[in-house]
Structures are given as structure tokens and as C-alpha cells.
Design a protein around this motif. Structure first.
Motif, mmCIF file in Angstrom:
data_model
loop_
_atom_site.group_PDB
_atom_site.id
_atom_site.type_symbol
_atom_site.label_atom_id
_atom_site.label_comp_id
_atom_site.label_asym_id
_atom_site.label_seq_id
_atom_site.Cartn_x
_atom_site.Cartn_y
_atom_site.Cartn_z
ATOM 1 N N LEU A 104 0.836 -1.200 0.000
ATOM 2 C CA LEU A 104 0.000 0.000 0.000
ATOM 3 C C LEU A 104 0.872 1.251 0.000
ATOM 4 O O LEU A 104 0.671 2.163 -0.793
ATOM 5 C CB LEU A 104 -0.906 -0.011 1.242
ATOM 6 N N VAL A 105 1.905 1.238 0.866
ATOM 7 C CA VAL A 105 2.761 2.422 0.949
ATOM 8 C C VAL A 105 3.513 2.628 -0.357
ATOM 9 O O VAL A 105 3.640 3.754 -0.858
ATOM 10 C CB VAL A 105 3.750 2.276 2.137
ATOM 11 N N GLU A 106 3.914 1.519 -0.881
ATOM 12 C CA GLU A 106 4.651 1.607 -2.136
ATOM 13 C C GLU A 106 3.763 2.193 -3.225
ATOM 14 O O GLU A 106 4.180 3.066 -3.994
ATOM 15 C CB GLU A 106 5.148 0.206 -2.539
ATOM 16 N N ALA A 107 2.479 1.714 -3.233
ATOM 17 C CA ALA A 107 1.543 2.197 -4.245
ATOM 18 C C ALA A 107 1.277 3.685 -4.080
ATOM 19 O O ALA A 107 1.263 4.450 -5.051
ATOM 20 C CB ALA A 107 0.216 1.430 -4.126
ATOM 21 N N VAL A 108 1.083 4.060 -2.863
ATOM 22 C CA VAL A 108 0.811 5.478 -2.604
ATOM 23 C C VAL A 108 1.994 6.314 -3.071
ATOM 24 O O VAL A 108 1.830 7.344 -3.738
ATOM 25 C CB VAL A 108 0.523 5.704 -1.099
ATOM 26 N N THR A 109 3.188 5.837 -2.744
ATOM 27 C CA THR A 109 4.375 6.589 -3.120
ATOM 28 C C THR A 109 4.477 6.718 -4.632
ATOM 29 O O THR A 109 4.734 7.825 -5.159
ATOM 30 C CB THR A 109 5.642 5.886 -2.576
ATOM 31 N N ALA A 110 4.206 5.634 -5.241
ATOM 32 C CA ALA A 110 4.287 5.639 -6.701
ATOM 33 C C ALA A 110 3.256 6.572 -7.303
ATOM 34 O O ALA A 110 3.544 7.387 -8.188
ATOM 35 C CB ALA A 110 4.066 4.215 -7.218
ATOM 36 N N MET A 111 2.002 6.468 -6.755
ATOM 37 C CA MET A 111 0.921 7.295 -7.276
ATOM 38 C C MET A 111 1.246 8.776 -7.056
ATOM 39 O O MET A 111 1.091 9.597 -7.961
ATOM 40 C CB MET A 111 -0.372 6.923 -6.540
ATOM 41 N N ALA A 112 1.766 9.102 -5.868
ATOM 42 C CA ALA A 112 2.075 10.484 -5.547
ATOM 43 C C ALA A 112 3.149 11.021 -6.483
ATOM 44 O O ALA A 112 3.076 12.161 -6.956
ATOM 45 C CB ALA A 112 2.563 10.583 -4.101
ATOM 46 N N ARG A 113 4.098 10.128 -6.754
ATOM 47 C CA ARG A 113 5.157 10.597 -7.638
ATOM 48 C C ARG A 113 4.571 10.999 -8.980
ATOM 49 O O ARG A 113 4.965 11.999 -9.568
ATOM 50 C CB ARG A 113 6.229 9.509 -7.794
ATOM 51 N N SER A 114 3.541 10.188 -9.402
ATOM 52 C CA SER A 114 2.949 10.495 -10.703
ATOM 53 C C SER A 114 2.175 11.812 -10.662
ATOM 54 O O SER A 114 2.031 12.484 -11.670
ATOM 55 C CB SER A 114 2.014 9.350 -11.125
ATOM 56 N N PHE A 115 1.671 12.162 -9.466
ATOM 57 C CA PHE A 115 1.005 13.485 -9.331
ATOM 58 C C PHE A 115 2.021 14.584 -9.051
ATOM 59 O O PHE A 115 1.636 15.723 -8.792
ATOM 60 C CB PHE A 115 -0.006 13.460 -8.174
ATOM 61 N N GLU A 116 3.270 14.162 -8.964
ATOM 62 C CA GLU A 116 4.350 15.092 -8.591
ATOM 63 C C GLU A 116 4.158 15.657 -7.197
ATOM 64 O O GLU A 116 4.298 16.846 -6.936
ATOM 65 C CB GLU A 116 4.484 16.231 -9.631
ATOM 66 N N VAL A 165 7.924 6.350 11.556
ATOM 67 C CA VAL A 165 9.137 5.606 11.244
ATOM 68 C C VAL A 165 9.832 5.287 12.561
ATOM 69 O O VAL A 165 10.171 6.194 13.324
ATOM 70 C CB VAL A 165 10.060 6.442 10.328
ATOM 71 N N GLU A 166 10.015 3.971 12.835
ATOM 72 C CA GLU A 166 10.451 3.611 14.173
ATOM 73 C C GLU A 166 11.809 2.905 14.203
ATOM 74 O O GLU A 166 12.401 2.804 15.273
ATOM 75 C CB GLU A 166 9.390 2.734 14.842
ATOM 76 N N ASP A 167 12.246 2.397 13.056
ATOM 77 C CA ASP A 167 13.588 1.775 13.095
ATOM 78 C C ASP A 167 14.298 1.958 11.753
ATOM 79 O O ASP A 167 13.702 2.428 10.780
ATOM 80 C CB ASP A 167 13.491 0.293 13.479
ATOM 81 N N ALA A 168 15.533 1.519 11.739
ATOM 82 C CA ALA A 168 16.361 1.726 10.550
ATOM 83 C C ALA A 168 15.818 0.951 9.359
ATOM 84 O O ALA A 168 15.900 1.409 8.203
ATOM 85 C CB ALA A 168 17.813 1.282 10.836
ATOM 86 N N GLY A 169 15.202 -0.232 9.626
ATOM 87 C CA GLY A 169 14.609 -1.023 8.549
ATOM 88 C C GLY A 169 13.560 -0.263 7.797
ATOM 89 O O GLY A 169 13.498 -0.282 6.566
ATOM 90 N N HIS A 170 12.705 0.416 8.583
ATOM 91 C CA HIS A 170 11.707 1.272 7.968
ATOM 92 C C HIS A 170 12.347 2.228 7.001
ATOM 93 O O HIS A 170 11.899 2.392 5.873
ATOM 94 C CB HIS A 170 10.968 2.084 9.064
ATOM 95 N N VAL A 171 13.425 2.873 7.446
ATOM 96 C CA VAL A 171 14.062 3.905 6.630
ATOM 97 C C VAL A 171 14.595 3.307 5.331
ATOM 98 O O VAL A 171 14.363 3.847 4.241
ATOM 99 C CB VAL A 171 15.210 4.580 7.420
ATOM 100 N N ARG A 172 15.259 2.144 5.482
ATOM 101 C CA ARG A 172 15.825 1.531 4.280
ATOM 102 C C ARG A 172 14.745 1.186 3.285
ATOM 103 O O ARG A 172 14.832 1.480 2.099
ATOM 104 C CB ARG A 172 16.587 0.261 4.686
ATOM 105 N N LEU A 173 13.683 0.595 3.829
ATOM 106 C CA LEU A 173 12.569 0.180 2.977
ATOM 107 C C LEU A 173 11.947 1.366 2.257
ATOM 108 O O LEU A 173 11.705 1.343 1.035
ATOM 109 C CB LEU A 173 11.513 -0.522 3.846
ATOM 110 N N LEU A 174 11.721 2.420 3.015
ATOM 111 C CA LEU A 174 11.092 3.619 2.451
ATOM 112 C C LEU A 174 11.968 4.256 1.378
ATOM 113 O O LEU A 174 11.494 4.696 0.334
ATOM 114 C CB LEU A 174 10.812 4.647 3.560
ATOM 115 N N ARG A 175 13.262 4.257 1.692
ATOM 116 C CA ARG A 175 14.167 4.861 0.730
ATOM 117 C C ARG A 175 14.113 4.067 -0.583
ATOM 118 O O ARG A 175 14.106 4.633 -1.680
ATOM 119 C CB ARG A 175 15.591 4.901 1.296
#
Lengths: 146, 800
Positions: free
Chosen positions: B732-744, B752-762
């Protein structure tokens, strides 16, 4: 005193007029007979005798006063000198007294001689005269100075 | 009556005069006699002395010469003078003459005391030589005889004078005093002062005491006549007044009467007879008691009468009166004590007033539309019931508040007339469904109240309530078509559910109703004490919150937002915290909803943007290019936070609008489409970025993203939290990110609670991250330290 001087002057004038040279200023003497036994009388006694008060001599003998009306100057002079009265006053005095008849005025000598006679005859007779006219037989018992 | 002669002024004055004259005369005559006697004796002595003067020279010769004859003659002469009694002439001690007048022995004895006159006689030739004296005895009897004659003459003269003076005084008094007084007296006897007669001034007395007396008497007569005239005028006026009052008394519509303290009527007017329905007879009964009339409550009347007698003041009461011809009348009575054991009273018919009053009272407690009780009526009725309950006449009662949930919609849709019809119908149904002793009241536009007596809690209450609601839920027919309305009810019991009487009961029933409305599907709610606690808590919180706004008890906390692309601190979200003076920091979800409800959110929101702006300006001065975002509630849009104010703030505090982002929720976009869109466009046109917060929790309609231009999406932490483990969330987060990117549109991942989150998000291409991994929200003092730690934390994520 003035009154006395005035009177004296009046007397002098009167004498000069009336007597014509009479010795009006000579002394008057009261005389009595030498046989009277009275040597002298006081003025009081003379007044009493002549004005009829006491007709008694000191010797007890009755006094007989003799007036000399024939010499009015003498008479006036005598009473004037004796009691300082005028003859008219003396007369008025006697006129009151004769009314009662108790005493009589002095015996009136018709003349000087008669007067002398009475004086000589009566030892109690008392008369007056000028001193120069006094006979020697009469005794001066009182002298009235001028 | 003429005075008796012995008390007349003339007589008394004459008496006084005579007495004074006699006394004076006697005194004068006595003094004169004494004086005359001395004078006469002196004169006699002088005369005799002169007599002696005239005879002095002769006496002198007589004494000198001692001539008794001459002396006797002289004495006789002297005796001729009648004043001479005897003469003695003395020459020395020798008495020359002695003469004595023959006379009465009586006289002789008197003359024995006579002192002989002695005259000394001096010699005519030698004046100093005293030659004798005259003793002359004056004839005193002759002198006395002369004196007596003189006294007689004087007395006669005195008597004559006295007589003349007395006569003159009497005449003067008679003429000047007595006759004028008599004239005044006679005038007074015959004078009629009222006809204007006055005493004439006696002639010649204009200025005398008599004249003054006459003037004063006349003045007094004037005054007396004037006083009499006034008195007569007053008497006439009094008679007129009396007649007038009598007319008023007779013709008055009000019943007027007088009673004694036993209530026996002593006097009354026709109106009283009419009002009290006294029998019409020629001879009124002698002993008619006011209690024997048609009073319904004679005891009440007796009470009023006693009150009047004991308090000595007017007492009023309205008393019902039974009439033979028809319904009872109300008579208003006022009793006034007027004298010892006498009371005046008035009555009048107040039946109409009473009726009007009753109807007005009825009106006051009745709802005009439905004819049931209004709030006032409900309250009165409940008062009665609580009283009865306190007296153990019943166990208690239930108060049910009923409300149509969407009545406003009906009004808007069909108009007020339809609304009225529905309310009337609802009233009818309610009335049908309760007992006659129960109370139905309309207490608001779409709110009813029922009071059900003797309803046991939890036994049949719910059943009864359900039955009632069921009735109301039936279709209403509006213009022929059926309409259904949803109804909620809240129930509270007396006395169990209140500790503050009726207001408390109303409040608790109201709470139960609110609760029923708030909870979907449940129509009826009983009052729960917890409801009250919650309400109380809320009330206190609201009070504290108002004070907090007033006293600015808030602080901003900052949670860093990290740029994952450039691996640096981008800025922070500014979060409001309430620094409660007693409770310490209060979390926002405890007070923000309340602030939104009460409108306090507006002031709080303004404070937040101002504080955030101030911080941005501070960073700008320090040369830091950091941005801040603040939360904007739906309630603040569009009027609570006007775009102009934001612009003013930026220029006033000196920060760039681009550095202050406004976070809104989807709710904003939902509620008021037009206003929110306008606001959004204006804000963005001014250069302020807008973030869409909590993305994913609501509708998250993609069409919104199309319709409203926002600058960033903030993906809710509930999705981010589990991306490490939950594949769905990750997708879901990935989709939202992708969709948002398309809307610029950039995306911020929250939670965000740990380093894993950050890596994944990045890896997903999410640009920004925010959460406890970097930092909790911290006060501004701690924020620099937090910022320093960020690179290290990022390094950890890169290394792995």
C-alpha cells in the motif's frame, strides 16, 4: 477822741458867742461849805447828788445840790463835763422824775450870789463853779477838768 | 347691669382721694401748727423786746433814780399790751414795781412755765453801769388762742380745698372715663357684630386709652366675625361633603360595610346588599352577622377578620361565595380597622379577574401548539411530584426526554406547517400511550418530556419507553405520503438519578438523551452515573482550556522530518502541547476535540502558526533552511485561519511562506467543498505549502488528489508501522508513493520507528520520513541536539 474834740470846739464857739470873752475853758470845781466836813467827793457821789439818786453825804448829812441856771454856760458846761448831757436832756430827765415827786431837782439859785449864800449857809449844800471864781471859804471837793 | 354704687370707679376713687387728702391735710396742719407756734413765739418775743426798747430810757431813769412810782407807771403801761402777762422792775435787788394781769387759774397754771423775758437796765448817764432790770412774762395763752384760731381757719380752708378737688376729680372721671365706658358698654350690649355694626369712637378719645380700647374691641369683633364666617363656610362645605360621600356610599359599585369585632353588620350600602345577596326587605334584620352570608369558607373569613383585629392594619383576601342563582363568585374583601371594635370593609366581585387569572396561569404553563405542558408547566408538575415523593405519597417518577433526531431536515424539506402537524400528531400519540396522571410536555422545538409516576427502574421502564418510541416511530402521513422519523429517548429516575433536584434530573435525562443520539442504533438510554462523570470531566476540561487559551498555557513540540533523498534534516512538524498547571503536559487528543467543539481551536490555531512563524524567523536569522508544518483543523477552515492573516504573519515575523506548511486532513475536503477549496487555493497562491495528513485512514479518494492541489501526502503511521512484516501495508505504501510521484507530490512517511523502515522507504522512493526512530517530538531547547544526531542515524541506514 474825735467826738470830744468836736464838742469842745462847739463849746468854745458857744462861749465866745454867748459870753463874749468869758473863760469858758477853765476848770470847774464842785464846792461845799468849809463846814461841811466833807473833804472830797467822787464823781459818782457828785452825780448821785446832782441827779437825785442819793442825797446824802458820806458823813451821813443830807446833801443839797444847787444849780446855777443864771449862768447857763456854766450849767451846760457842768452837766456836760459831769454826765455828758445837755441841759435839755437834764431837764427831760427831771421832768420824768418830778412826776412821781419822790425826788426833786437841785435847788435853782437865782443868782451866783444866792448860790454862794446857800453854799455858805448850808453845810450840806453842794455847788459848782469855775475854779477861778471860787471864794476861799468854799472847799473844793471835786474838780471837773476841762 | 350697672355696677352697685360702692363698687363703682367713681366711689372708690373718691374714697381713695378723700383718704389721701385727709391724711395729707392732717399732716400739713399739724406741721404748720408746730411751725406757726414756733414762729408766733419768736414773733411774740420780738414784739415784746421791741416793746421793752420803747420803755427802756424811762425804765433806765426809774431804776437809776429808784423811782417806784415811775416804775409802777411803766409796768402798767407795759401790761396794757395783751401779750404781756406780768412785769417786774427791779433796781438792783430792790423790786421797784411788780404788776400782773388778772386771768383764769387754768391759764395761769399753763403760763407758770413761761420763761420771763429779762431786760437789763443801764444808767442813763453811765451806760456801762447796770442799775436794774425788767422781768417781763409773756402771755402764752393769748398766743395759744391766736394759734388755735389760725389752726381752725387752716383746717376749714383745707376742707374746702379737699371738697373742691374731690368734686373736680369726680367730675373729670365722670366725664372722661365713666361716661365713655358706659357708652361703650351700652354700645356693646346692643351691637350686632355680624351685621357689621361697630362701636363708635367716643368724641375726644381718638388718641386716648379709651379710644384704643374701642379700636381693639372693634378689631376683635372683626376677627371674630371673620372666624365665624370661616366656620360657617366650613360647616356648609362639610354638609356638602357629607351628602356627596353619602351619594358615593349609596351609588358605589363596591360593597361597603361596617362590622363590629363580633362580625355583626352595623351598616352597609346597597351594593353590599346586592353582592352579598342580602334579602330585599324593608326592615333590615337587627343582628345580622357577616358569617351568616353565603361564604363557602367562613373559617377563612374569620381568619382574615382576626388578622385585621390583631395586626391593626388593612387585610385583604379573595373569598369564594356561594350564590343561590348559579355558579360561585369570588369576592375580594378588604378589612380596615377604623375604631376600637369597629371594622370597615369593602367587597367587590373579582370572579372575572379570577377566571382571567386562572386562564392566564393555564396559558403560562401550556404549550400553545400542542396544548400539553410547556417547560414551566413541566417544572411545576415535577415540583409537585417531588414534594409528594418527599412526603412518601409515591415511590418516585421517571423523566423521559424524547427528541426527533432529524427534525430540522423535515422543516427544511417540507416547511414549518408540516413540522407543526407532525408535532401535534406526536403529541397525540404520546398522550395516548401514558396514564392520565402522567405528564406530557413539549420542552423544545422537537423535544418532548414525559413524566411517568410510579415507574420502577429497570422493571417496566424500558418496556414502557420502547412502547412509546414504537408509537412515535410509526409513519407520519405528510400530504398523503408516509414519512418516518427517528426518535431517541433518555431516561432518568427521581429520586435515584439526581442529587441536585429537578435541574439535576433534567440534566441527567438530557445526558442520557445525548448519549442515545450519539450511539447509533440504540433508541433508549438510561442515565448512567458515568455519563455524569464524563460530562463533569468535560465541563472542567473546557473551563481549564478556556483559561489555558487566555493564559497561553501551550507550548510547541517539534518532531524532525528527515529528507531521505539528501540525507539531511528537512524540518519538523510543530505539535501543540498543553502545559496544564496541575496536570502537567496534556496530550493533544484529550483536548483538541473539545477545542474544536467549543471553537477554542481558532485561537489555539492562530497561536500555533504565530509560534511556528517565530521559530522559522529565528532559524532564518541563524541561517538554517528548515521548514515547519502545523496541523490545521477542519474547524479552522475557511474563516478561523484566513489566508491574509498568514501572509501578514509571514511579513511581520519575517519568514518565507514556503517554509511554513499547513497540514490538513481529508475531513476538511469532505465537509465544505466550496469554502475549503477556495481557502486551499488562496493559501497555496500565497506560497504556503499544504500537506494532506493521515493519508490512508479515511476515504483517501484519489479524486481528491485530482481536485485539490496539495504539496505533500503524509502517509499515516498505521501503514508505516508494519511495512517490515506486513506485505499488504508495504504494497500500500509503495503504491501510494508511486501514485504520488505520478502526481508530482512528495510523500512523508509517519511513524518511522527503526532503521529497517528507513531503508525500505528509501527503496520505495519515499522522500521524507518522520518518527520515533529519529526523535519523539521535543521542546525547542532539545531540538538542536536532535538535529545533530540525525546524520548519524541516517548513516546507520545507509551502511546496512
Amino acid at each position: 477822741m474825735k467826738t470830744r474834740h468836736g464838742l469842745r470846739r462847739l463849746l468854745i464857739i458857744t462861749l465866745l458867742l454867748g459870753l463874749g470873752g468869758a473863760r469858758a475853758d477853765g476848770a470847774l470845781v464842785v464846792v461845799m461849805s468849809g463846814a461841811s466836813g466833807v473833804d472830797s467827793l467822787t464823781r459818782e457821789e457828785v452825780i448821785n447828788i446832782f441827779l437825785g439818786r442819793f442825797r446824802q453825804l458820806p458823813s451821813g448829812q443830807a446833801a443839797l445840790p444847787v444849780d446855777q441856771p443864771e449862768d447857763p454856760a456854766l450849767l451846760a458846761d457842768f452837766y456836760q463835763r459831769l454826765v455828758n448831757k445837755k441841759p435839755a436832756e437834764i431837764r427831760a430827765y427831771w421832768s420824768r422824775l418830778v412826776f412821781s415827786g419822790k425826788t426833786a431837782p437841785p435847788r435853782q439859785a437865782k443868782s451866783h450870789e444866792e448860790g454862794l449864800k446857800w453854799l455858805s449857809d448850808n453845810p450840806g449844800a453842794v455847788g459848782y463853779m469855775r475854779s477861778d471864781a471860787r471864794p476861799s471859804q468854799l472847799k473844793v471837793v471835786f474838780t471837773l477838768g476841762p | 347691669m350697672p355696677p352697685s354704687w360702692h363698687s363703682s370707679i367713681l366711689f372708690r376713687t373718691g374714697l381713695v382721694l378723700v383718704a389721701v387728702f385727709v391724711l395729707l391735710g392732717a399732716l400739713t396742719v399739724a406741721l404748720n401748727l408746730k411751725y406757726d407756734r414756733i414762729q408766733a413765739e419768736a414773733a411774740s418775743k420780738l414784739r415784746l423786746s421791741q416793746l421793752l426798747d420803747t420803755v427802756e430810757s424811762t425804765a433806765s431813769v426809774a431804776c437809776f433814780a429808784g423811782d417806784e412810782v415811775l416804775a409802777a407807771e411803766l409796768a402798767s403801761g407795759l401790761l396794757r399790751n395783751s401779750e404781756v402777762l406780768s412785769v417786774v422792775i427791779q433796781a438792783g435787788e430792790l423790786e421797784l414795781a411788780s404788776r400782773r394781769r388778772s386771768q383764769d387759774p387754768v391759764e395761769a397754771s399753763a403760763d407758770a412755765n413761761a420763761t420771763p423775758l429779762v431786760r437789763e437796765v443801764f444808767s442813763p448817764f453811765t451806760p456801762e453801769t447796770r442799775v436794774g432790770r425788767i422781768l417781763l412774762t409773756p402771755n402764752l395763752s393769748v398766743i395759744r388762742e391766736a394759734m388755735h384760731q389760725e389752726a381752725h381757719v387752716a383746717m376749714v380752708q383745707m376742707a374746702l380745698q379737699l371738697l373742691l378737688v374731690a368734686l373736680a376729680v369726680a367730675a373729670a372721671m365722670l366725664l372722661r372715663i365713666i361716661r365713655p365706658i358706659k357708652a361703650i358698654s351700652d354700645g356693646l350690649h346692643g351691637m350686632d357684630a355680624t351685621r357689621g355694626e361697630r362701636l363708635p369712637l367716643p368724641a375726644g378719645h381718638r388718641r386716648s386709652e379709651i379710644g384704643r380700647l374701642v379700636t381693639d374691641v372693634n378689631l376683635m369683633a372683626d376677627r371674630l366675625v371673620k372666624a365665624l364666617d370661616e366656620e360657617r363656610g366650613l360647616r356648609i362645605q362639610r354638609e356638602i361633603d357629607e351628602r356627596r360621600y353619602h351619594a358615593i356610599f349609596k351609588n358605589a359599585e363596591t360593597g361597603i360595610f361596617i362590622i363590629d369585632n363580633e362580625g355583626i353588620l352595623t351598616s352597609w350600602n346597597p351594593a353590599f346588599a346586592r353582592l352579598a345577596r342580602l334579602p330585599v326587605v324593608d326592615e333590615p334584620p337587627t343582628e345580622l352577622s357577616i358569617f351568616c352570608l353565603g361564604w363557602k369558607e367562613p373559617a377563612r373569613l374569620a381568619e382574615v377578620l382576626l388578622g385585621c383585629l390583631s395586626n391593626h392594619r388593612s387585610t385583604a383576601a379573595d373569598l369564594p361565595f356561594r350564590t343561590p342563582e348559579g355558579p360561585d363568585r369570588w369576592l375580594s374583601m378588604v378589612l380596615t380597622p377604623i375604631a376600637e371594635q369597629s371594622i370597615q370593609g369593602v367587597i367587590h366581585d373579582v370572579t372575572q379577574h379570577k377566571e382571567a387569572e386562572r386562564s392566564a396561569r393555564q396559558m403560562a404553563v401550556t404549550d400553545s401548539l400542542t396544548g400539553v405542558a410547556n417547560p414551566l408547566g413541566l417544572e411545576q408538575r415535577m415540583q409537585e411530584l417531588t414534594l409528594a415523593c418527599d412526603l412518601r405519597q409515591h415511590e418516585g417518577f421517571a423523566l423521559i426526554l424524547i427528541s426527533f433526531d432529524d427534525f430540522r431536515r423535515i422543516l427544511d424539506g417540507f416547511g414549518p406547517a408540516t413540522g407543526d402537524e407532525i408535532l401535534k400528531e406526536a403529541t397525540r400519540r404520546l398522550s395516548r400511550s401514558v396514564k392520565s396522571t402522567d405528564v406530557v410536555a413539549r420542552i423544545g422545538a422537537d423535544q418532548f418530556a414525559l413524566v411517568l409516576v410510579d415507574l420502577q427502574r429497570d422493571l417496566d421502564a424500558e418496556r414502557v419507553a420502547a412502547r412509546i418510541l414504537q408509537g412515535l416511530h410509526q409513519h407520519y402521513f405528510v400530504a398523503g405520503s408516509p414519512l418516518r422519523l427517528h426518535v431517541s429517548a433518555g431516561i432518568a429516575f427521581y429520586p435515584q438519578d439526581t442529587d441536585a433536584g429537578i435541574p439535576g434530573l433534567m440534566q441527567h435525562a438530557g445526558l442520557a438523551l445525548s448519549h442515545a443520539k450519539a450511539s447509533n442504533g440504540s433508541d433508549v438510554r438510561f442515565f448512567d452515573p458515568n455519563l455524569a462523570k464524563i460530562a463533569e470531566h468535560r465541563r472542567r476540561l473546557e473551563y481549564d482550556l478556556r483559561r489555558a487559551v487566555r493564559e497561553k498555557q501551550f507550548v510547541l513540540f517539534f518532531q524532525p522530518i528527515v529528507d531521505l533523498k539528501h540525507n539531511r534534516l528537512a524540518g519538523a512538524e510543530a505539535l501543540i502541547r498543553w502545559q496544564h498547571p496541575e496536570r502537567g503536559l496534556v496530550p493533544p487528543d484529550e483536548f483538541i476535540p473539545l477545542a474544536e467543539e467549543t471553537g477554542l481551536i481558532t485561537d489555539m490555531g492562530l497561536w500555533v502558526v504565530e509560534e511556528a512563524g517565530r521559530q522559522l524567523a529565528a532559524w532564518r536569522r541563524e541561517g538554517k533552511t528548515l521548514s515547519l508544518s502545523v496541523n490545521v483543523s477542519a474547524c479552522q477552515i475557511p474563516d478561523g485561519l484566513p489566508p491574509d492573516i498568514l501572509l501578514d504573519l509571514a511579513s511581520r515575523l519575517d519568514f518565507t511562506p514556503a517554509s511554513l506548511a499547513l497540514e490538513i486532513t481529508e475531513g476538511v475536503l469532505l465537509s465544505d467543498l466550496g469554502g475549503a477549496q477556495t481557502w486551499l487555493e488562496a493559501v497555496r497562491a500565497n506560497g504556503f505549502p499544504v500537506y494532506l495528513d493521515d493519508f490512508g485512514t479515511g476515504y483517501s479518494s484519489l479524486s481528491y488528489l485530482k481536485r485539490f492541489s496539495v504539496d505533500r501526502l503524509k502517509v499515516d503511521k498505521s501503514f508505516v508501522r508494519d511495512i517490515n512484516t506486513n506485505v499488504g501495508d508495504q504494497a500500500l505504501v509503495e503504491a501510494v508513493t508511486a501514485m504520488a510521484r505520478s502526481f508530482e507530490i512528495e510523500v512523508v512517511a509517519e511513524g518511522v520507528e527503526d532503521a529497517g523502515h528507513v531503508r525500505l522507504l528509501r527503496r520505495m522512493g519515499c522522500r521524507y520520513a518522520q518518527g520515533y526512530y529519529f526523535s519523539r517530538p521535543v521542546p525547542i531547547e532539545s531540538f538542536p541536539d536532535v538535529g545533530e544526531r540525525i546524520p548519524e542515524l541516517l548513516l546507520t541506514t545507509l551502511e546496512s
